[in-house]
Design an enzyme around this catalytic site. Structure first.
Site, PDB file in Angstrom:
ATOM      1  N   CYS A 200      -8.334 -13.854   6.052  1.00  0.00           N
ATOM      2  CA  CYS A 200      -8.735 -15.088   6.745  1.00  0.00           C
ATOM      3  C   CYS A 200      -7.619 -15.505   7.706  1.00  0.00           C
ATOM      4  O   CYS A 200      -6.486 -15.786   7.273  1.00  0.00           O
ATOM      5  CB  CYS A 200      -9.027 -16.192   5.731  1.00  0.00           C
ATOM      6  SG  CYS A 200     -10.126 -15.635   4.407  1.00  0.00           S
TER       7      CYS A 200
ATOM      8  N   CYS B 279     -13.857 -29.477  -9.848  1.00  0.00           N
ATOM      9  CA  CYS B 279     -14.320 -28.545  -8.823  1.00  0.00           C
ATOM     10  C   CYS B 279     -13.388 -27.342  -8.853  1.00  0.00           C
ATOM     11  O   CYS B 279     -12.217 -27.468  -9.229  1.00  0.00           O
ATOM     12  CB  CYS B 279     -14.283 -29.226  -7.458  1.00  0.00           C
ATOM     13  SG  CYS B 279     -14.804 -28.154  -6.108  1.00  0.00           S
TER      14      CYS B 279
ATOM     15  N   CYS C  53      -9.794 -30.654  -7.975  1.00  0.00           N
ATOM     16  CA  CYS C  53     -10.268 -29.373  -7.426  1.00  0.00           C
ATOM     17  C   CYS C  53      -9.185 -28.309  -7.534  1.00  0.00           C
ATOM     18  O   CYS C  53      -8.088 -28.473  -7.002  1.00  0.00           O
ATOM     19  CB  CYS C  53     -10.673 -29.580  -5.969  1.00  0.00           C
ATOM     20  SG  CYS C  53     -11.300 -28.080  -5.218  1.00  0.00           S
TER      21      CYS C  53
ATOM     22  N   CYS D 207      -3.205 -13.062  -1.567  1.00  0.00           N
ATOM     23  CA  CYS D 207      -4.651 -12.823  -1.496  1.00  0.00           C
ATOM     24  C   CYS D 207      -4.939 -11.621  -0.593  1.00  0.00           C
ATOM     25  O   CYS D 207      -4.408 -11.525   0.516  1.00  0.00           O
ATOM     26  CB  CYS D 207      -5.348 -14.062  -0.959  1.00  0.00           C
ATOM     27  SG  CYS D 207      -7.144 -13.871  -0.905  1.00  0.00           S
TER      28      CYS D 207
HETATM   29  C1  DTB Z   1     -11.599 -27.456   1.684  1.00  0.00           C
HETATM   30  O1  DTB Z   1     -12.610 -27.456   2.417  1.00  0.00           O
HETATM   31  N1  DTB Z   1     -10.375 -27.725   2.097  1.00  0.00           N
HETATM   32  C2  DTB Z   1      -9.424 -27.591   1.020  1.00  0.00           C
HETATM   33  C3  DTB Z   1     -10.327 -27.279  -0.196  1.00  0.00           C
HETATM   34  N2  DTB Z   1     -11.618 -27.196   0.392  1.00  0.00           N
HETATM   35  C4  DTB Z   1     -10.030 -26.156  -1.074  1.00  0.00           C
HETATM   36  C5  DTB Z   1      -8.314 -26.666   1.300  1.00  0.00           C
HETATM   37  C6  DTB Z   1      -7.509 -27.047   2.518  1.00  0.00           C
HETATM   38  C7  DTB Z   1      -6.365 -26.114   2.634  1.00  0.00           C
HETATM   39  C8  DTB Z   1      -5.437 -26.485   3.748  1.00  0.00           C
HETATM   40  C9  DTB Z   1      -4.319 -25.538   3.918  1.00  0.00           C
HETATM   41  C10 DTB Z   1      -3.409 -25.377   2.758  1.00  0.00           C
HETATM   42  O2  DTB Z   1      -2.958 -26.381   2.158  1.00  0.00           O
HETATM   43  O3  DTB Z   1      -3.081 -24.228   2.445  1.00  0.00           O
HETATM   44 FE1  SF4 Z   2      -7.694 -15.702   0.330  1.00  0.00          FE
HETATM   45 FE2  SF4 Z   2      -9.082 -16.335   2.524  1.00  0.00          FE
HETATM   46 FE3  SF4 Z   2      -9.174 -17.936   0.317  1.00  0.00          FE
HETATM   47 FE4  SF4 Z   2      -6.941 -17.745   1.851  1.00  0.00          FE
HETATM   48  S1  SF4 Z   2      -8.939 -18.595   2.452  1.00  0.00           S
HETATM   49  S2  SF4 Z   2      -7.041 -17.724  -0.361  1.00  0.00           S
HETATM   50  S3  SF4 Z   2      -6.962 -15.550   2.450  1.00  0.00           S
HETATM   51  S4  SF4 Z   2      -9.923 -15.816   0.514  1.00  0.00           S
END
Ligand code: DTB
Ligand code: SF4
Ligand code: SAM
Length: 326
Positions: free
Chosen positions: A60, A132, A100, A56
């Site tokens: 972040c 979702c 999701c 990506c």
């Molecule tokens: C959200 O608020 N948390 C989820 C979902 N929406 C997409 C994602 C959590 C990711 C945790 C780190 C990972 O597994 O990469």
């Molecule tokens: Fe890309 Fe930020 Fe979503 Fe991670 S959280 S996939 S770096 S946009």
């Protein structure tokens, strides 16, 4: 009763007052609000699948999937529709009612990948699951196309306060985030929007985030409260995890401010004991991620969740029970 009405005009000061109440009083108030709007013990189970992993371009600071950090993650292109449908069938069999799909994109492009995602939405929806997606920024046209394909909800988190946002992400603005949320709302999709605790933010930032969410009209139908999952190689690899008390405080405040919304005890649940999770449910959490994996990191094991559900007398929330605007 006055304290149970749904409001969108919370002042910053009112939010701060709620957030800073003595913990037990806060939790008990949240539990009362919860009982008024929801069936105690009914918890929504959502299963996540990363349909496009890694690479990506966004930065972040918490994320395993940003191309900017060496996190050791194995990236993959967009999965085939068949693989996604199979995962959705398995999720349904394990007890999930919402599926999701997450993609490590900055924004959706109108190309063959988007067509493929639309087909995933159609086929997963035809299984009787809520669907979702979280695919990055969307235009109003893309949001409408997702709605037309049968998408139930779109996840797009604000993550933290507007003031702290640029400490965490520099490749997009808070305003970009709000614009996508507006497109999602206009398309008639249910909004899933929350944040992360443990990014190094202050209490003021948490209050600001809750204030922003609670003054959206309508409120997001789902509010995921994530605890940071620290990822080696990211700038936040050494960040200290929020305590369970901080998590409970944020959940309880969200429950009071957004009485009808589903409050999701999201990432970081794996680290909580059964007793700590029970406290989060008492404080108003009524949604979880079910499945051994989140997007790229482990989740609480399904077998342990089954034991926890039996122990606490938790009943799964049926599909399509929460999709009316709050
Ligand atoms: C959200 O608020 N948390 C989820 C979902 N929406 C997409 C994602 C959590 C990711 C945790 C780190 C990972 O597994 O990469
Ligand atoms: Fe890309 Fe930020 Fe979503 Fe991670 S959280 S996939 S770096 S946009
Ligand atoms: N790329 C899209 C986006 O950012 O909107 C969708 C996928 S992204 C991984 C979805 C959300 O997962 C992020 O907004 C963030 O709130 C959450 N998230 C990502 N990594 C996390 C982590 N390490 N710990 C906790 N939450 C995380």
């Amino acid at each position: 009763m006055e304290r149970f009405i749904v409001r969108h005009d919370w002042t910053r000061e009112e939010v701060a007052t709620q957030y800073r109440r003595p913990l037990l009083a806060l939790v008990m108030e949240a539990a009362a609000v919860h009982r008024h709007y929801h069936t105690p013990g009914e918890v929504q189970a959502c299963t996540l699948l990363s349909i496009k992993t890694g690479g990506c371009p966004e930065d972040c600071a918490y994320c395993a999937q940003s191309v900017r950090y060496q996190t050791g993650l194995k990236p993959h292109r967009l999965l085939d529709v068949e693989a996604v449908v199979k995962a959705a069938q398995e999720a349904k069999a394990a007890g999930a009612t919402r599926f999701c799909m997450g993609a490590a994109w900055r924004e959706v492009r109108n190309n063959r990948d988007f067509e493929k995602v639309l087909e995933m939405v159609r086929q997963v929806r035809s299984l009787g699951l809520e669907v979702c997606a979280t695919l990055g920024m969307l235009t109003p046209e893309q949001a409408a196309a997702l709605k037309e394909a049968g998408l139930t909800a779109y996840n797009h988190n604000l993550d933290t306060s507007e003031a702290y946002y640029s400490h965490i992400i520099t490749t997009r603005t808070y305003h970009d985030r709000l614009q996508t949320l507006e497109a999602v709302r206009q398309a008639g999709l249910s909004v899933c929007c929350g944040g992360i605790l443990g990014l190094g933010e202050s209490e003021e930032d948490r209050i600001d985030l809750l204030h922003t969410l609670a003054t959206l009209e309508p409120h997001p139908e789902s509010v995921p409260i994530n605890a940071l999952v620290p990822i080696s190689g990211t700038p936040l690899e050494g960040a200290s995890a929020p305590t369970v008390w901080e998590l409970v405080r944020a959940i309880a405040t969200a429950r009071i401010l957004m009485p009808k919304s589903m409050i999701r005890l999201a990432a970081g649940r794996e680290k909580l004991s059964p007793v700590e999770q029970a406290l989060c449910f008492v404080a108003g959490a009524n949604s979880i991620f079910l499945g051994d994996k989140l997007l790229t990191t482990p989740n609480a094991p399904v077998s342990e969740d089954k034991t926890l559900f039996d122990l606490l007398g938790i009943q799964p929330l049926p599909a399509f029970a929460d999709t009316l605007p709050a």
